[in-house]
Write a protein that holds these residues in place. Sequence first.
Motif, PDB file in Angstrom:
ATOM      1  N   ASP A 110       5.020   0.150 -15.016  1.00 23.11           N
ATOM      2  CA  ASP A 110       5.014  -1.213 -14.473  1.00 23.11           C
ATOM      3  C   ASP A 110       3.986  -1.269 -13.343  1.00 23.11           C
ATOM      4  O   ASP A 110       3.321  -0.268 -13.052  1.00 23.11           O
ATOM      5  N   ALA A 111       3.848  -2.411 -12.733  1.00 15.64           N
ATOM      6  CA  ALA A 111       2.762  -2.635 -11.765  1.00 15.64           C
ATOM      7  C   ALA A 111       2.821  -1.678 -10.579  1.00 15.64           C
ATOM      8  O   ALA A 111       1.792  -1.379  -9.962  1.00 15.64           O
ATOM      9  N   VAL A 112       4.023  -1.187 -10.257  1.00 16.00           N
ATOM     10  CA  VAL A 112       4.171  -0.292  -9.107  1.00 16.00           C
ATOM     11  C   VAL A 112       3.320   0.974  -9.276  1.00 16.00           C
ATOM     12  O   VAL A 112       2.733   1.472  -8.320  1.00 16.00           O
ATOM     13  N   TRP A 113       3.246   1.472 -10.516  1.00 15.38           N
ATOM     14  CA  TRP A 113       2.459   2.684 -10.758  1.00 15.38           C
ATOM     15  C   TRP A 113       0.992   2.439 -10.384  1.00 15.38           C
ATOM     16  O   TRP A 113       0.366   3.262  -9.728  1.00 15.38           O
ATOM     17  N   LEU A 114       0.472   1.290 -10.843  1.00 14.22           N
ATOM     18  CA  LEU A 114      -0.946   1.007 -10.570  1.00 14.22           C
ATOM     19  C   LEU A 114      -1.198   0.839  -9.078  1.00 14.22           C
ATOM     20  O   LEU A 114      -2.213   1.299  -8.560  1.00 14.22           O
ATOM     21  N   GLN A 115      -0.244   0.183  -8.396  1.00 12.19           N
ATOM     22  CA  GLN A 115      -0.398  -0.008  -6.942  1.00 12.19           C
ATOM     23  C   GLN A 115      -0.425   1.333  -6.230  1.00 12.19           C
ATOM     24  O   GLN A 115      -1.244   1.565  -5.341  1.00 12.19           O
ATOM     25  N   ARG A 116       0.493   2.231  -6.624  1.00 10.39           N
ATOM     26  CA  ARG A 116       0.543   3.560  -6.001  1.00 10.39           C
ATOM     27  C   ARG A 116      -0.764   4.308  -6.226  1.00 10.39           C
ATOM     28  O   ARG A 116      -1.326   4.903  -5.307  1.00 10.39           O
ATOM     29  N   LEU A 117      -1.250   4.280  -7.477  1.00 10.12           N
ATOM     30  CA  LEU A 117      -2.479   5.013  -7.795  1.00 10.12           C
ATOM     31  C   LEU A 117      -3.665   4.439  -7.026  1.00 10.12           C
ATOM     32  O   LEU A 117      -4.508   5.188  -6.524  1.00 10.12           O
ATOM     33  N   GLN A 118      -3.699   3.115  -6.914  1.00  7.36           N
ATOM     34  CA  GLN A 118      -4.791   2.471  -6.178  1.00  7.36           C
ATOM     35  C   GLN A 118      -4.737   2.853  -4.699  1.00  7.36           C
ATOM     36  O   GLN A 118      -5.764   3.177  -4.092  1.00  7.36           O
ATOM     37  N   SER A 119      -3.515   2.875  -4.140  1.00 10.51           N
ATOM     38  CA  SER A 119      -3.361   3.283  -2.732  1.00 10.51           C
ATOM     39  C   SER A 119      -3.825   4.724  -2.553  1.00 10.51           C
ATOM     40  O   SER A 119      -4.462   5.068  -1.553  1.00 10.51           O
ATOM     41  N   GLY A 120      -3.512   5.579  -3.518  1.00 10.77           N
ATOM     42  CA  GLY A 120      -3.939   6.983  -3.455  1.00 10.77           C
ATOM     43  C   GLY A 120      -5.451   7.110  -3.457  1.00 10.77           C
ATOM     44  O   GLY A 120      -6.019   7.910  -2.710  1.00 10.77           O
ATOM     45  N   ARG A 121      -6.109   6.313  -4.299  1.00 12.79           N
ATOM     46  CA  ARG A 121      -7.579   6.363  -4.352  1.00 12.79           C
ATOM     47  C   ARG A 121      -8.178   5.909  -3.034  1.00 12.79           C
ATOM     48  O   ARG A 121      -9.127   6.490  -2.517  1.00 12.79           O
ATOM     49  N   GLN A 122      -7.591   4.835  -2.461  1.00 10.89           N
ATOM     50  CA  GLN A 122      -8.103   4.322  -1.184  1.00 10.89           C
ATOM     51  C   GLN A 122      -7.906   5.340  -0.071  1.00 10.89           C
ATOM     52  O   GLN A 122      -8.793   5.552   0.761  1.00 10.89           O
ATOM     53  N   GLN A 123      -6.760   6.001  -0.086  1.00 12.63           N
ATOM     54  CA  GLN A 123      -6.468   6.990   0.953  1.00 12.63           C
ATOM     55  C   GLN A 123      -7.406   8.186   0.833  1.00 12.63           C
ATOM     56  O   GLN A 123      -7.912   8.694   1.836  1.00 12.63           O
ATOM     57  N   LEU A 124      -7.677   8.626  -0.401  1.00 14.04           N
ATOM     58  CA  LEU A 124      -8.599   9.756  -0.583  1.00 14.04           C
ATOM     59  C   LEU A 124      -9.995   9.364  -0.097  1.00 14.04           C
ATOM     60  O   LEU A 124     -10.667  10.157   0.595  1.00 14.04           O
ATOM     61  N   ALA A 125     -10.411   8.148  -0.420  1.00 15.25           N
ATOM     62  CA  ALA A 125     -11.737   7.694   0.028  1.00 15.25           C
ATOM     63  C   ALA A 125     -11.810   7.681   1.557  1.00 15.25           C
ATOM     64  O   ALA A 125     -12.833   8.049   2.141  1.00 15.25           O
ATOM     65  N   ALA A 126     -10.719   7.279   2.205  1.00 18.78           N
ATOM     66  CA  ALA A 126     -10.694   7.215   3.669  1.00 18.78           C
ATOM     67  C   ALA A 126     -10.734   8.610   4.288  1.00 18.78           C
ATOM     68  O   ALA A 126     -11.321   8.810   5.360  1.00 18.78           O
ATOM     69  N   LEU A 127     -10.109   9.576   3.621  1.00 19.53           N
ATOM     70  CA  LEU A 127     -10.029  10.937   4.178  1.00 19.53           C
ATOM     71  C   LEU A 127     -11.263  11.771   3.855  1.00 19.53           C
ATOM     72  O   LEU A 127     -11.544  12.766   4.532  1.00 19.53           O
TER      73      LEU A 127
ATOM     74  N   PRO B 178     -14.583  11.679   4.225  1.00 20.71           N
ATOM     75  CA  PRO B 178     -15.633  12.067   5.195  1.00 20.71           C
ATOM     76  C   PRO B 178     -15.199  13.202   6.117  1.00 20.71           C
ATOM     77  O   PRO B 178     -16.013  14.067   6.478  1.00 20.71           O
ATOM     78  N   GLN B 179     -13.934  13.201   6.464  1.00 22.27           N
ATOM     79  CA  GLN B 179     -13.390  14.207   7.378  1.00 22.27           C
ATOM     80  C   GLN B 179     -13.500  15.629   6.805  1.00 22.27           C
ATOM     81  O   GLN B 179     -13.566  16.598   7.539  1.00 22.27           O
ATOM     82  N   TRP B 180     -13.525  15.725   5.466  1.00 25.94           N
ATOM     83  CA  TRP B 180     -13.528  17.044   4.815  1.00 25.94           C
ATOM     84  C   TRP B 180     -14.856  17.379   4.160  1.00 25.94           C
ATOM     85  O   TRP B 180     -14.958  18.396   3.471  1.00 25.94           O
ATOM     86  N   ALA B 181     -15.850  16.542   4.379  1.00 23.30           N
ATOM     87  CA  ALA B 181     -17.168  16.778   3.765  1.00 23.30           C
ATOM     88  C   ALA B 181     -17.685  18.153   4.176  1.00 23.30           C
ATOM     89  O   ALA B 181     -17.620  18.520   5.355  1.00 23.30           O
ATOM     90  N   GLY B 182     -18.177  18.908   3.223  1.00 24.05           N
ATOM     91  CA  GLY B 182     -18.709  20.242   3.513  1.00 24.05           C
ATOM     92  C   GLY B 182     -17.632  21.316   3.582  1.00 24.05           C
ATOM     93  O   GLY B 182     -17.938  22.503   3.644  1.00 24.05           O
ATOM     94  N   GLN B 183     -16.371  20.904   3.591  1.00 25.72           N
ATOM     95  CA  GLN B 183     -15.262  21.878   3.662  1.00 25.72           C
ATOM     96  C   GLN B 183     -14.481  21.990   2.368  1.00 25.72           C
ATOM     97  O   GLN B 183     -14.074  23.082   1.975  1.00 25.72           O
ATOM     98  N   LEU B 184     -14.226  20.841   1.749  1.00 24.18           N
ATOM     99  CA  LEU B 184     -13.424  20.818   0.518  1.00 24.18           C
ATOM    100  C   LEU B 184     -14.105  19.933  -0.517  1.00 24.18           C
ATOM    101  O   LEU B 184     -14.594  18.848  -0.185  1.00 24.18           O
ATOM    102  N   VAL B 185     -14.109  20.397  -1.763  1.00 25.23           N
ATOM    103  CA  VAL B 185     -14.528  19.546  -2.876  1.00 25.23           C
ATOM    104  C   VAL B 185     -13.290  18.730  -3.269  1.00 25.23           C
ATOM    105  O   VAL B 185     -12.253  19.306  -3.620  1.00 25.23           O
ATOM    106  N   LEU B 186     -13.391  17.413  -3.166  1.00 25.31           N
ATOM    107  CA  LEU B 186     -12.228  16.559  -3.438  1.00 25.31           C
ATOM    108  C   LEU B 186     -12.505  15.669  -4.641  1.00 25.31           C
ATOM    109  O   LEU B 186     -13.499  14.926  -4.653  1.00 25.31           O
TER     110      LEU B 186
END
Length: 266
Positions: free
Chosen positions: A48-65, A67-75
Amino acid sequence: MAALFDSHTHSVYSHDCDTPLQENLAAAAKQGLLGLCTTDHCEVNCFDAVWLQRLQSGRQQLAALRPQWAGQLVLTQGIELAYPQADPVLARQIIAAAPYDFVLGSMHGSPAKKGMFDPATGPRRFAQILRTYFGELLQVVQLDCFDVLAHLTYPLRYASPQTAAALDLLAFDRQIDEIFAVLIKNGRGLELNVSGLYQSYGKPFPTVGYLRRFYQLGGRIVTLGSDAHHSADIGRQLAAGAQLLRQAGFTAYCYFRGRRPVFLDL
Ligand SMILES: [Zn+2]
Ligand SMILES: [Zn+2]
């Protein structure tokens, strides 16, 4: 030692996990991993729509995080898509909705596997459950809407030790060979999911004999995943998994970027 990349991790954007994504990334860095892929759940059979919302929030959160890990972790950004045959059109829409690097295909519970999660289920019924499961898994691989098949022998996690000891797993070799043949023909991979090594089951999904069989049949695409639902399990037992892959004959394993394998020496 091989560089370790964890291709199967869950965070708060999965329905069964409350670990903040940033804790997983910090744990990966602390473990000295090359990187990790987020593979939050999406179950097509109860979508249902909740799954898509969760996945979208996860993508946004990864995008936000990121820069902080650039050069340290392949994400990389992935998804664990379960039960796609419940609605193949929807399954393809879900994957196409975002630029995923990696799609894990899997099967968990289903109505036809009644009793799988019940520790009182005995070997006779459990063997029927396994036969049904491998049939469902063949449907998943025939749909071919993923990159790598997750945790091949997943139901064994739920068998009681007595039931597990009484099962004749050789009885499923033909079904598993059929699954491997389709995976290899389609250029898809197999996951070595090491979560069983740090859980009560005590073995990986699958064990080394199946990995060797996949290799012998021509399979070369394998990924390593902790299937962590807690940050303490990120990267856990991946080194043991790399060793098992070497024992099975592999000289390299991979992670995925842009739905393509990136090979790492073992
Ligand atoms: Zn799973
Ligand atoms: Zn998982």
